[in-house]
Scaffold this motif. Structure first.
Motif, short mmCIF file in Angstrom:
data_model
loop_
_atom_site.label_atom_id
_atom_site.label_comp_id
_atom_site.label_asym_id
_atom_site.label_seq_id
_atom_site.Cartn_x
_atom_site.Cartn_y
_atom_site.Cartn_z
N GLY A 106 45.24 40.32 47.90
CA GLY A 106 45.26 39.21 46.95
C GLY A 106 44.13 39.21 45.94
O GLY A 106 43.66 38.16 45.54
N CYS A 107 43.71 40.40 45.53
CA CYS A 107 42.56 40.45 44.63
C CYS A 107 42.92 40.03 43.21
O CYS A 107 42.07 39.64 42.42
CB CYS A 107 41.97 41.86 44.61
N GLY A 108 44.19 40.13 42.85
CA GLY A 108 44.64 39.71 41.53
C GLY A 108 44.48 40.76 40.46
O GLY A 108 44.81 40.52 39.29
N GLY A 109 43.99 41.92 40.82
CA GLY A 109 43.72 42.96 39.83
C GLY A 109 44.96 43.44 39.10
O GLY A 109 44.94 43.65 37.89
#
Ligand code: SF4
Ligand code: SF4
Ligand code: SF4
Ligand code: SF4
Lengths: 293, 310
Positions: free
Chosen positions: A105-108
C-alpha cells in the motif's frame, strides 16, 4: 506511561506478565488503582482475552490502500510493475496483474502511472477490537486476518488507541523482527521476560540487542525461576541490567495458566510484587540509582 | 524427497526440542531451522558452518543532505512516516518502497541495499543443516525462510538425503506460510492450555488453507487432562490424527542445559521415567516416518490422512 512486555521468543510468559501486571495495577481493592489500558499487540495470535474473557466489540477495520487498474486507460507501459518493490504487480503482454497479498500500500504505482489509470481502494488486513463497556483494565487487541502478512500495520493501528494520560501495558509479539519493533518502538519502558535455560538465555540476548538499538530503558523478569541454571542472573549482573522480578517454577501457576486464569486472581499476594515492580520501574526511569531486587 | 515441517501456534511448546530429537533419530535427513527470527536449534546441534551468504531484505532510502532542498514532498508521500523533520530516514520505519525517490524533485534520495541477515549451510553430528540469522528488526523473514529451504534442498541433493526436517517459526504469519507451503506433512506441537488450544485452531486453519496433510502431537499432556481431551475431540472432529502425547518431564530442560538432544541425553540415563519418555518420542518419530512414506503421492497421502476440507 507506556510499558511494553517483550521477550526474544514465545512461551516465556509474556502474556502472563502483561495480564498480571495490568490486573494488579487496575485493582480497585488496592489504594494505588490506576487507569490502565492493556493492548494485545501479538496480532497474529492474540491470547490475552482468553484469560480475561471480556465481551469484545469491533472498533475499526484495519485497511491497506491498494491499487485498482483501469484496464481501459492502461497502455501496459510497465512502469508500475517495474517500480513495485514487493512484486505485487506483474505486466503481461495484454494486461497488468495485481497480487493483493503482496501489496504494502505504498501508493507509488498510482503516483507513477502516466495514464492516470490507477485509483486506490482499500483491502482489509484485520480488525481492532475492544472490551465492551467499562472494563478494568481497559482492553484492546488487534487481530490479523489469516494468511495476511502486514502485521506491523495492524499493530500501528492498535497503538493509536493509547491514551497518553493512562498507564498502557503492551503485550508485544515474540521475536526480534519488524512487529516487535512496531510494538516496542516508542514506549517508555520495556520489560523482557525470559527463562534461565539455554534457549531463554540466547533469546534474551537478542531481545536486549533490540531494546538497546531502540534506546528504550529496560529490565528483566525471570520466569519459571528455579528451572534451569543461573546464567541469566549472572549475565544481568555483569551487564548491569535490573532483574525486576523472579516468578518461581510453580506448579500452581502453571496449572492456573492452563485453565486460563491469571495467577494474581488466585494468589493475591502477587499483586504487591507487581506493584513493587511498577514502582521500581518508575524509580529506574527517574534515574534513581537503586538496587532493584 | 520428502519434507516435514514442525510448527506450533506459539513458541515455547517444545517444538525445537522435539525437532532436535527427530534430527538425532532420522537416518537420512537434512535439518532446516526456519525459525529464523528466534533460531535456537544451532544451540543444540552446534553446526559447523560450511557456507555463508548475506541475505538482503528490502532496501532502505537515504537522503543526501547536499541535494535536499527541504521541499517536504518525501514526508508528504511516505506512508510509513519514515522521514523525520530533519529529512533523515528512520531505518526501522522505512519499508523500502522507494516512493520518495519518485517524488523528490532534486534527486536527493537513493535506495541502498542493506544486509538483513545471513543464511548458512552447515554440517552437524546428525547430518547437514541449513539455517539463518536475521538481523534485529528486519522484515521479510518469509524470504529468508525460503532461502533456508532452498539451501536445505541443495544440501539434500548434494548429500543424497531423502528427507528435510523443517523447524518452523511460531505463529501464522508470513514466515510460517513460507515454511509450510509445498511440504508433505505438517506436525503441530500443541499444549493443553486454554491459549494452546486457541493457537492450535488457528494453525490448523492455516494448514488446511494451504491443503497440507497435518498431524498433531500434544506436549505436556498431563498438565491439564481436560484440555488434552478437548484437543483430542477437536482433532477427531477435523479428522486430524493425534499421533502422540508426551507428559511433562524436566528431562527436556536437563537435556537442553547439557546442549544435547533428549535422545542423546537419555542414552546415558538410568532413570526409567526418562528412558520411557524418550521411547515415546521414538514412537512418535516412527509414526511420522510411516505417514511420510504414505504420502508417496499427494493424492494418496491426503486420503491416508482423511483430511477434511480437502
Ligand atoms: S503505469 Fe499505468 S499505464 Fe503503465 S502499466 Fe501501470 S497502470 Fe498501465
Ligand atoms: S501500492 Fe505500492 S506495493 Fe502496492 S502495488 Fe502499488 S507500488 Fe506495489
Ligand atoms: S522508501 Fe518508502 S518508506 Fe522508505 S522513506 Fe521512502 S517513501 Fe518512506
Ligand atoms: S523530496 Fe527530496 S528535496 Fe524534497 S525534502 Fe525530500 S529529499 Fe529533500
Amino acid at each position: 506511561m507506556k510499558i511494553a512486555i517483550a521477550s526474544g521468543k514465545g512461551g516465556t510468559g509474556k502474556t502472563t506478565v502483561s495480564l498480571n501486571l495490568a490486573l494488579s495495577l487496575s485493582d480497585v481493592q488496592l489504594d494505588v488503582q490506576l487507569d490502565v489500558q492493556l493492548f494485545d499487540c501479538d496480532v497474529e495470535e492474540p491470547n490475552c482475552n482468553l484469560f480475561l474473557g471480556f465481551d469484545l466489540e469491533k472498533v475499526e477495520d484495519v485497511v491497506c490502500p491498494v491499487p485498482v487498474i483501469d484496464q481501459e486507460k492502461c497502455n501496459i507501459c510497465r512502469q508500475c510493475s517495474d517500480f513495485c518493490r514487493y512484486n505485487a504487480l506483474a505486466a503481461l503482454p495484454t494486461r497488468v496483474l495485481f497480487f493483493p497479498s503482496l501489496c504494502h500500500g505504498c501508493g507509488g504505482c498510482a503516483v507513477l502511472c502516466p495514464e492516470k489509470a490507477i485509483q486506490e481502494t482499500h483491502r482489509s488486513l484485520g480488525v481492532i477490537e475492544k472490551a465492551k463497556g467499562k472494563s478494568s483494565p481497559e482492553f484492546y487487541r488487534g487481530l490479523l486476518n489469516i494468511g495476511e502478512t502486514m502485521t506491523s500495520a495492524v499493530i500501528k493501528a492498535l497503538k493509536k488507541h493509547i491514551d497518553s494520560r493512562k498507564t498502557a501495558i503492551l503485550d508485544a509479539p515474540p521475536g526480534t523482527s519488524c512487529p516487535v519493533i512496531a510494538s516496542v518502538d516508542d514506549v517508555d519502558y520495556c520489560v523482557l521476560v525470559t527463562e534461565s535455560t539455554l534457549f531463554g538465555f540466547h533469546d534474551l540476548k537478542l531481545a536486549v540487542g533490540v531494546v538497546r538499538a531502540l534506546k528504550v530503558p529496560f529490565g528483566v523478569i525471570i520466569n519459571r525461576w528455579g528451572l534451569g541454571d543461573s546464567r541469566v542472573e549472572e549475565y544481568c549482573k555483569a551487564e548491569g541490567i535490573p532483574v525486576l522480578l523472579k516468578i518461581p517454577n510453580d506448579l500452581r501457576i502453571a496449572e492456573l495458566y492452563s485453565r486460563g486464569i491469571p495467577f494474581v486472581r488466585e494468589m493475591p499476594e502477587w499483586k504487591e510484587k507487581f506493584l513493587d515492580m511498577f514502582e521500581a520501574i518508575k524509580l529506574q526511569l527517574a534515574g534513581v540509582e537503586e538496587e532493584i531486587t | 524427497m520428502k519434507q516435514l515441517t514442525v510448527i506450533s501456534g506459539k513458541g515455547g511448546t517444545g517444538k525445537t526440542t522435539l525437532t532436535a530429537a527427530f534430527a538425532s533419530l532420522a537416518k537420512n535427513a537434512v535439518i532446516a531451522d526456519c525459525d529464523v527470527d528466534t533460531a535456537d536449534m544451532h544451540l543444540i546441534l552446534k553446526p559447523e558452518i560450511l557456507e555463508k551468504e548475506d541475505y538482503y531484505g528490502f532496501e532502505v532510502a537515504r537522503i543526501d543532505p547536499e541535494l535536499c532542498i527541504e521541499c517536504r514532498k518525501c514526508r508528504e508521500f511516505c506512508r510509513y512516516g519514515a522521514v523525520n523533520e530533519n529529512f533523515e530516514v528512520d531505518p526501522y520505519g522505512c519499508e523500502g518502497c522507494a516512493v520518495c525517490t519518485i517524488v523528490c524533485p532534486n534527486g536527493a534520495v537513493s535506495m541502498e541495499q542493506r544486509v538483513s541477515g545471513q543464511s548458512f549451510s552447515s554440517e552437524t553430528r546428525f547430518g547437514p543443516m541449513a539455517h539463518a540469522k536475521l538481523g534485529i528488526g528486519e522484515e521479510a523473514s518469509g524470504k529468508l525462510v525460503s532461502a533456508v529451504r532452498s539451501n536445505a534442498k541443495k544440501l539434500a541433493e548434494q548429500y543424497h538425503k531423502d528427507l528435510i526436517i523443517i523447524d518452523g517459526p511460531p505463529g501464522t504469519g508470513c514466515s510460517t506460510i513460507a515454511a509450510i507451503t509445498g511440504t508433505d506433512l505438517v506436525l503441530v506441537v500443541s499444549e493443553p492450555t486454554v491459549s494452546g488450544i486457541h493457537d492450535l485452531k488457528r494453525i490448523i486453519e492455516l494448514a488446511v488453507h494451504f491443503m497440507i496433510p497435518t498431524v498433531v502431537c500434544i506436549n505436556k499432556s498431563d498438565i491439564n487432562e481436560e484440555n488434552t481431551q478437548l484437543i483430542e475431540n477437536f482433532c477427531a472432529e477435523q479428522e486430524i490424527p493425534v499421533i502422540g502425547r508426551l507428559p511433562y518431564n524436566d528431562i527436556v530442560t536437563k537435556a537442553m542445559l547439557q546442549e544435547q538432544t533428549l535422545i542423546e541425553y537419555t542414552k546415558g540415563s538410568e532413570c526409567l521415567n526418562e528412558s520411557e519418555f524418550s521411547d515415546q518420542v521414538c514412537q512418535i518419530w516412527a509414526r511420522v516416518e510411516n505417514i511420510l512414506m504414505g504420502v508417496q503421492d499427494k493424492q494418496k497421502g491426503i486420503k491416508t490422512l482423511k483430511m477434511k476440507n480437502l
